[in-house]
Design a protein around this motif. Structure first.
Motif, PDB file in Angstrom:
ATOM      1  N   LEU A  85       0.820  -1.214   0.000  1.00 20.76           N
ATOM      2  CA  LEU A  85       0.000   0.000   0.000  1.00 20.76           C
ATOM      3  C   LEU A  85       0.853   1.263   0.000  1.00 20.76           C
ATOM      4  N   ASP A  86       2.028   1.205   0.599  1.00 25.64           N
ATOM      5  CA  ASP A  86       2.966   2.334   0.476  1.00 25.64           C
ATOM      6  C   ASP A  86       3.267   2.590  -0.995  1.00 25.64           C
ATOM      7  N   ASP A  87       3.580   1.526  -1.719  1.00 20.90           N
ATOM      8  CA  ASP A  87       3.909   1.661  -3.140  1.00 20.90           C
ATOM      9  C   ASP A  87       2.710   2.166  -3.937  1.00 20.90           C
ATOM     10  N   LEU A  88       1.527   1.679  -3.589  1.00 16.67           N
ATOM     11  CA  LEU A  88       0.315   2.119  -4.291  1.00 16.67           C
ATOM     12  C   LEU A  88       0.092   3.616  -4.087  1.00 16.67           C
ATOM     13  N   LEU A  89       0.293   4.092  -2.867  1.00 14.13           N
ATOM     14  CA  LEU A  89       0.127   5.512  -2.583  1.00 14.13           C
ATOM     15  C   LEU A  89       1.178   6.342  -3.315  1.00 14.13           C
ATOM     16  N   ASP A  90       2.400   5.868  -3.357  1.00 12.19           N
ATOM     17  CA  ASP A  90       3.447   6.575  -4.098  1.00 12.19           C
ATOM     18  C   ASP A  90       3.076   6.693  -5.571  1.00 12.19           C
ATOM     19  N   ALA A  91       2.553   5.588  -6.143  1.00 12.13           N
ATOM     20  CA  ALA A  91       2.162   5.610  -7.554  1.00 12.13           C
ATOM     21  C   ALA A  91       0.998   6.564  -7.789  1.00 12.13           C
ATOM     22  N   ALA A  92       0.051   6.596  -6.859  1.00 16.80           N
ATOM     23  CA  ALA A  92      -1.108   7.481  -7.017  1.00 16.80           C
ATOM     24  C   ALA A  92      -0.703   8.945  -6.977  1.00 16.80           C
ATOM     25  N   TRP A 116       5.184  13.052   0.939  1.00 12.46           N
ATOM     26  CA  TRP A 116       3.998  13.519   0.229  1.00 12.46           C
ATOM     27  C   TRP A 116       4.298  14.752  -0.617  1.00 12.46           C
ATOM     28  N   PRO A 117       3.721  14.831  -1.824  1.00 12.72           N
ATOM     29  CA  PRO A 117       3.838  16.064  -2.611  1.00 12.72           C
ATOM     30  C   PRO A 117       3.114  17.219  -1.924  1.00 12.72           C
ATOM     31  N   GLY A 209      -6.855   0.960  -2.754  1.00  9.11           N
ATOM     32  CA  GLY A 209      -6.038  -0.157  -2.298  1.00  9.11           C
ATOM     33  C   GLY A 209      -6.767  -0.888  -1.191  1.00  9.11           C
ATOM     34  N   LEU A 210      -6.953  -2.196  -1.360  1.00  7.18           N
ATOM     35  CA  LEU A 210      -7.696  -2.999  -0.393  1.00  7.18           C
ATOM     36  C   LEU A 210      -6.868  -4.201   0.042  1.00  7.18           C
ATOM     37  N   THR A 211      -7.113  -4.657   1.257  1.00 11.32           N
ATOM     38  CA  THR A 211      -6.641  -5.973   1.664  1.00 11.32           C
ATOM     39  C   THR A 211      -7.863  -6.800   2.012  1.00 11.32           C
ATOM     40  N   LEU A 280      -4.418  -8.838  -2.050  1.00 15.55           N
ATOM     41  CA  LEU A 280      -3.942  -7.462  -2.145  1.00 15.55           C
ATOM     42  C   LEU A 280      -4.501  -6.875  -3.437  1.00 15.55           C
ATOM     43  N   ILE A 281      -5.247  -5.808  -3.320  1.00 13.68           N
ATOM     44  CA  ILE A 281      -5.982  -5.276  -4.468  1.00 13.68           C
ATOM     45  C   ILE A 281      -5.547  -3.851  -4.780  1.00 13.68           C
ATOM     46  N   SER A 282      -5.239  -3.614  -6.036  1.00 18.45           N
ATOM     47  CA  SER A 282      -4.999  -2.275  -6.558  1.00 18.45           C
ATOM     48  C   SER A 282      -6.056  -2.018  -7.622  1.00 18.45           C
ATOM     49  N   ALA A 283      -6.796  -0.928  -7.484  1.00 16.04           N
ATOM     50  CA  ALA A 283      -7.911  -0.678  -8.399  1.00 16.04           C
ATOM     51  C   ALA A 283      -7.928   0.772  -8.850  1.00 16.04           C
ATOM     52  N   VAL A 284      -8.439   0.970 -10.049  1.00 21.86           N
ATOM     53  CA  VAL A 284      -8.601   2.307 -10.640  1.00 21.86           C
ATOM     54  C   VAL A 284     -10.055   2.442 -11.064  1.00 21.86           C
ATOM     55  N   LEU A 285     -10.662   3.586 -10.759  1.00 19.89           N
ATOM     56  CA  LEU A 285     -12.049   3.811 -11.122  1.00 19.89           C
ATOM     57  C   LEU A 285     -12.199   3.807 -12.637  1.00 19.89           C
ATOM     58  N   ARG A 286     -13.144   3.023 -13.115  1.00 25.10           N
ATOM     59  CA  ARG A 286     -13.402   2.967 -14.551  1.00 25.10           C
ATOM     60  C   ARG A 286     -14.073   4.262 -14.991  1.00 25.10           C
ATOM     61  N   THR A 287     -13.625   4.812 -16.117  1.00 30.13           N
ATOM     62  CA  THR A 287     -14.213   6.057 -16.616  1.00 30.13           C
ATOM     63  C   THR A 287     -15.538   5.775 -17.292  1.00 30.13           C
ATOM     64  N   ARG A 288     -16.356   6.804 -17.422  1.00 29.21           N
ATOM     65  CA  ARG A 288     -17.651   6.635 -18.090  1.00 29.21           C
ATOM     66  C   ARG A 288     -17.467   6.228 -19.534  1.00 29.21           C
TER      67      ARG A 288
END
Length: 294
Positions: A85-92, A116-117, A209-211, A280-288
């Motif tokens: 999840l650290d890596d997921l947050l860095d990527a986001a 953090w930026p 990000g989910l567990t 371990l789940i990494s997800a991106v919201l699907r666009t319309r």
């Protein structure tokens, strides 16, 4: 600082902090550094000595050996999921996301320990008792967050979206949502409601990000009374990627073993025959636009 005896589900967050503190003490071999974890664990009355079995392995019963292996695996999962999840947050944040929500934040100290930026806003959502305990430790440690940190004291069974919006959450901004070690404590129906609300609050570009509790985990830990496992009530669906697609998210699932090996921390225990897909789940919201084409 005096110790506090945590109780209920939030007591598990202090146990997680203990594991993060022990991992942080590994020096260069550590998968992450959490300088506040030891303070949370100590304030909760937990020892920072590495846990060992009460009896030598040769003297343990088969049941005791099995329980020891199970909880060694839990510690491994906490370490690996933290890094994931650290890596997921860095990527986001590298992709431009500047709004973060930690659901069931517990003793999470990412507001303090990640890079953090500028203009990042991080919301910690949890009930009042763990947040108050956490604040007392942060004050004692004179900790300063590395981003704008906003706490939201609300039970996730209540109208937490209203509380989050009232705290300044911007539903028009892309958000990265984290639910770490949370969903296993919620009934399946409550998980569906929670993630439905997350989707409703998520703008284009949002991530998650989910567990999830692995398949068969409830059965494997069913005899572990007096442990956090006694409060576990749900495990992942057979097809987590398909399940999340139905909720509007394009997801990837990874197993703890896969990520542990990728981080140079392979798990020595043999796999369970019913482990199933990754928790371990990494997800991106699907666009319309994507929805319209599908």
């Amino acid at each position: 600082m005096s110790t506090v005896q945590p109780s209920g589900v939030w007591a598990t967050a202090v146990g997680v902090a203990r594991i993060r503190a022990l991992e942080s003490a590994r020096g260069e071999a550590a998968l992450f550094r959490d300088p506040l974890a030891a303070a949370f664990a100590t304030a909760g009355g937990l020892s920072l000595s590495p846990r060992t079995a009460e009896t030598p392995e040769r003297e343990r019963s088969e049941a005791e050996q099995a329980a020891w292996r199970r909880w060694t695996g839990v510690a491994f999962s906490i370490v690996v999921r933290t890094r994931f999840l650290d890596d997921l947050l860095d990527a986001a944040t590298a992709a431009g996301v500047r709004q973060v929500v930690l659901l069931g934040a517990g003793m999470d100290s990412r507001a303090y320990r990640l890079d953090w930026p500028a203009k990042t806003r991080l919301f910690e959502v949890d009930t009042a008792e763990p947040l108050e305990f956490k604040e007392s430790v942060l004050r004692a440690e004179r900790a300063e967050p590395a981003c704008e940190r906003i706490t939201v004291a609300v039970d996730l069974r209540d109208d937490w979206p209203a509380a989050l919006l009232g705290a300044g959450f911007d539903p028009g901004a892309a958000t990265v949502w984290i639910a770490e070690g949370l969903l296993i404590y919620l009934p399946e129906e409550a998980v569906a409601v929670l993630l439905g609300r997350v989707g409703e609050l998520s703008a284009p570009g949002s991530r998650m990000g989910l567990t999830l509790g692995g398949r068969g985990v409830l059965e494997r830990f069913s005899q572990d009374r007096g442990t956090p496992a006694a409060m576990w009530v749900s495990e992942m669906p057979e097809d987590p990627v398909g399940w999340l697609a139905g909720l509007g998210w394009d997801a990837e699932a990874f197993t703890l073993r896969e990520r542990g090996a990728a981080y140079g921390r392979p798990f020595s225990e043999p796999p369970q025959r019913d482990e199933g897909p990754g928790g371990l789940i990494s997800a991106v919201l699907r666009t319309r636009d994507t929805d319209a084409r599908s």
